[in-house]
Every structure is written in structure tokens, then in C-alpha cells.
Design a protein around this motif. Structure first.
Motif, mmCIF file in Angstrom:
data_model
loop_
_atom_site.group_PDB
_atom_site.id
_atom_site.type_symbol
_atom_site.label_atom_id
_atom_site.label_comp_id
_atom_site.label_asym_id
_atom_site.label_seq_id
_atom_site.Cartn_x
_atom_site.Cartn_y
_atom_site.Cartn_z
ATOM 1 N N HIS A 105 35.311 5.801 44.819
ATOM 2 C CA HIS A 105 36.631 5.234 44.154
ATOM 3 C C HIS A 105 37.555 6.602 43.499
ATOM 4 O O HIS A 105 36.726 7.748 43.698
ATOM 5 N N GLY A 106 39.539 6.579 43.195
ATOM 6 C CA GLY A 106 39.959 7.057 42.744
ATOM 7 C C GLY A 106 40.510 7.134 42.202
ATOM 8 O O GLY A 106 40.857 5.647 41.389
ATOM 9 N N ARG A 107 41.303 7.768 41.090
ATOM 10 C CA ARG A 107 42.579 7.127 40.636
ATOM 11 C C ARG A 107 43.600 8.264 40.061
ATOM 12 O O ARG A 107 43.791 9.394 40.390
ATOM 13 N N PHE A 108 44.490 7.568 39.976
ATOM 14 C CA PHE A 108 46.022 8.002 39.876
ATOM 15 C C PHE A 108 46.320 8.849 41.431
ATOM 16 O O PHE A 108 47.486 8.364 41.516
ATOM 17 N N TRP A 109 46.027 10.166 41.431
ATOM 18 C CA TRP A 109 46.704 9.925 42.796
ATOM 19 C C TRP A 109 46.360 10.559 44.187
ATOM 20 O O TRP A 109 44.601 10.513 44.447
ATOM 21 N N ALA A 110 47.063 9.636 44.810
ATOM 22 C CA ALA A 110 46.114 9.391 46.479
ATOM 23 C C ALA A 110 47.090 9.559 47.503
ATOM 24 O O ALA A 110 48.419 9.831 47.602
ATOM 25 N N PHE A 111 46.848 10.398 48.702
ATOM 26 C CA PHE A 111 48.134 10.753 49.793
ATOM 27 C C PHE A 111 47.838 9.299 50.628
ATOM 28 O O PHE A 111 45.956 8.889 50.652
ATOM 29 N N SER A 112 48.828 9.076 50.434
ATOM 30 C CA SER A 112 48.160 6.992 51.146
ATOM 31 C C SER A 112 49.440 7.236 52.873
ATOM 32 O O SER A 112 50.549 7.822 52.779
ATOM 33 N N CYS A 113 48.984 5.976 53.410
ATOM 34 C CA CYS A 113 49.618 6.091 54.615
ATOM 35 C C CYS A 113 49.498 4.605 54.614
ATOM 36 O O CYS A 113 49.789 3.829 54.464
ATOM 37 N N ASN A 114 51.170 4.300 53.779
ATOM 38 C CA ASN A 114 51.679 2.873 53.792
ATOM 39 C C ASN A 114 51.982 1.905 55.068
ATOM 40 O O ASN A 114 51.229 0.713 55.464
ATOM 41 N N MET A 115 51.742 2.338 56.396
ATOM 42 C CA MET A 115 51.752 2.075 57.820
ATOM 43 C C MET A 115 50.430 1.028 57.769
ATOM 44 O O MET A 115 50.225 0.184 57.924
ATOM 45 N N CYS A 116 49.041 2.867 57.089
ATOM 46 C CA CYS A 116 47.780 2.079 58.250
ATOM 47 C C CYS A 116 46.450 1.494 56.777
ATOM 48 O O CYS A 116 45.446 0.905 56.623
ATOM 49 N N ASN A 117 47.231 1.207 54.875
ATOM 50 C CA ASN A 117 47.137 0.489 54.185
ATOM 51 C C ASN A 117 45.486 2.129 54.188
ATOM 52 O O ASN A 117 44.978 2.219 53.646
ATOM 53 N N TYR A 118 45.821 3.330 54.193
ATOM 54 C CA TYR A 118 44.292 3.883 54.440
ATOM 55 C C TYR A 118 45.454 4.915 53.365
ATOM 56 O O TYR A 118 46.238 5.441 53.074
ATOM 57 N N ASP A 119 44.348 5.644 52.022
ATOM 58 C CA ASP A 119 44.105 6.728 51.309
ATOM 59 C C ASP A 119 42.904 7.280 50.754
ATOM 60 O O ASP A 119 42.138 7.189 52.006
ATOM 61 N N LEU A 120 43.431 8.761 50.855
ATOM 62 C CA LEU A 120 42.666 9.632 50.705
ATOM 63 C C LEU A 120 42.874 10.339 49.302
ATOM 64 O O LEU A 120 43.827 10.400 48.818
ATOM 65 N N HIS A 121 42.393 11.065 48.443
ATOM 66 C CA HIS A 121 41.417 11.922 47.304
ATOM 67 C C HIS A 121 42.100 13.006 47.725
ATOM 68 O O HIS A 121 42.657 13.847 48.950
ATOM 69 N N LEU A 122 43.078 13.408 46.932
ATOM 70 C CA LEU A 122 43.683 15.037 46.653
ATOM 71 C C LEU A 122 42.506 16.312 47.600
ATOM 72 O O LEU A 122 42.732 17.122 48.776
ATOM 73 N N THR A 123 41.400 16.283 47.020
ATOM 74 C CA THR A 123 40.437 17.357 48.259
ATOM 75 C C THR A 123 40.056 17.034 48.719
ATOM 76 O O THR A 123 39.031 18.013 49.006
ATOM 77 N N CYS A 124 39.936 16.586 49.460
ATOM 78 C CA CYS A 124 39.636 15.270 50.647
ATOM 79 C C CYS A 124 40.955 15.442 52.214
ATOM 80 O O CYS A 124 40.307 15.185 53.212
ATOM 81 N N ILE A 125 41.532 15.998 51.588
ATOM 82 C CA ILE A 125 42.494 16.462 52.622
ATOM 83 C C ILE A 125 41.999 17.560 53.959
ATOM 84 O O ILE A 125 41.719 18.013 52.553
ATOM 85 N N GLU A 126 42.459 17.695 54.788
ATOM 86 C CA GLU A 126 42.552 18.333 55.717
ATOM 87 C C GLU A 126 43.292 19.082 56.440
ATOM 88 O O GLU A 126 43.989 18.838 57.368
#
Length: 129
Positions: A105-126
Motif C-alpha cells: 500500500h502507498g499514500r500520497f504520491w504515485a506514478f500512475s498510468c491512467n490508461m492501464c490503471n497502473y500505479d508505482l511507488h516512487l521507490t519502485c521506479i526503474e
């Protein structure tokens, strides 16, 4: 924090408080000020979201916290390309989400794709090199 609670067996008191504070579900958390006036009837959500940083749990403190969050967001990249996803991910202020990479689970900030309903923590970005 030490919260006062009404014992479940005190049905009359519970009914009176539910009527006075328009309680629809149990458990609920209502914040009262030192003068016994209602600060917020949305205490459960406030504590779940902001924790003790929200003290004294009034509207002006919530607005301060949200302004701080917006300032944090202004300092972050507004979009990224992640190796695990085919679309560009945009910074999104999400009150709550589940990271599609780590499952946490995460709160506040996510990197998201609205086309795919895909969310990542900032720390999970590669990011690609």
C-alpha cells in the motif's frame, strides 16, 4: 494518543452520540476541542491518512499538510518512463493506492498510468539508462 471510547454495552449512550454526531458506522472517531465543540467528525479518515502529524486535527492543520504535500509534488518529476511498463507514468497525488510492482500500500504520491490503471511507488521506479 489516548482516545476516549464508549463501552459497547452502554447502548443508550452510543445511540445518543450516534444521533448527535450523525455516526453511520462503528468504529468512528470524532474530535472535540477544549471547549467541547466539534473539530471534525471525520477523525478516522484523518488519522488513517495523516497520523499524528495532523494534530490538532482541525481544518487549518489539514490544509497545511496538503499544502506541504503539493510543494513536495512540485519538486518531483511530473512524469517518468519505467522499464516495467509500456506507457509514460505521471505523478499523481493519490490518497491511497496499491503498488502494482511490490504489492504494498502507498499514500500520497504515485506514478500512475491512467490508461492501464497502473500505479508505482516512487521507490519502485526503474528508469531506463
Amino acid at each position: 494518543m489516548p482516545w476516549l471510547a464508549i463501552p459497547f454495552k452502554e447502548e443508550r449512550t452510543r445511540q445518543d452520540l450516534c444521533r448527535i454526531f450523525d455516526i453511520k458506522r462503528i468504529p468512528e472517531l470524532v474530535f472535540l476541542g477544549p471547549d467541547s465543540r466539534v473539530i471534525s467528525t471525520n477523525g478516522r479518515a484523518i488519522v488513517s491518512l495523516y497520523g499524528p502529524k495532523a494534530f490538532p486535527f482541525d481544518q487549518s492543520r489539514i490544509e497545511e499538510l496538503e499544502a506541504d504535500l503539493r510543494e513536495q509534488g512540485d519538486r518531483m518529476p511530473q512524469q517518468v518512463k519505467d522499464l516495467k511498463h509500456k506507457h509514460i507514468l505521471k505523478l499523481d497525488m493519490a490518497k491511497a493506492f496499491v503498488c502494482d510492482f511490490c504489492g504494498e500500500h502507498g499514500r500520497f504520491w504515485a506514478f500512475s498510468c491512467n490508461m492501464c490503471n497502473y500505479d508505482l511507488h516512487l521507490t519502485c521506479i526503474e528508469e531506463p539508462f
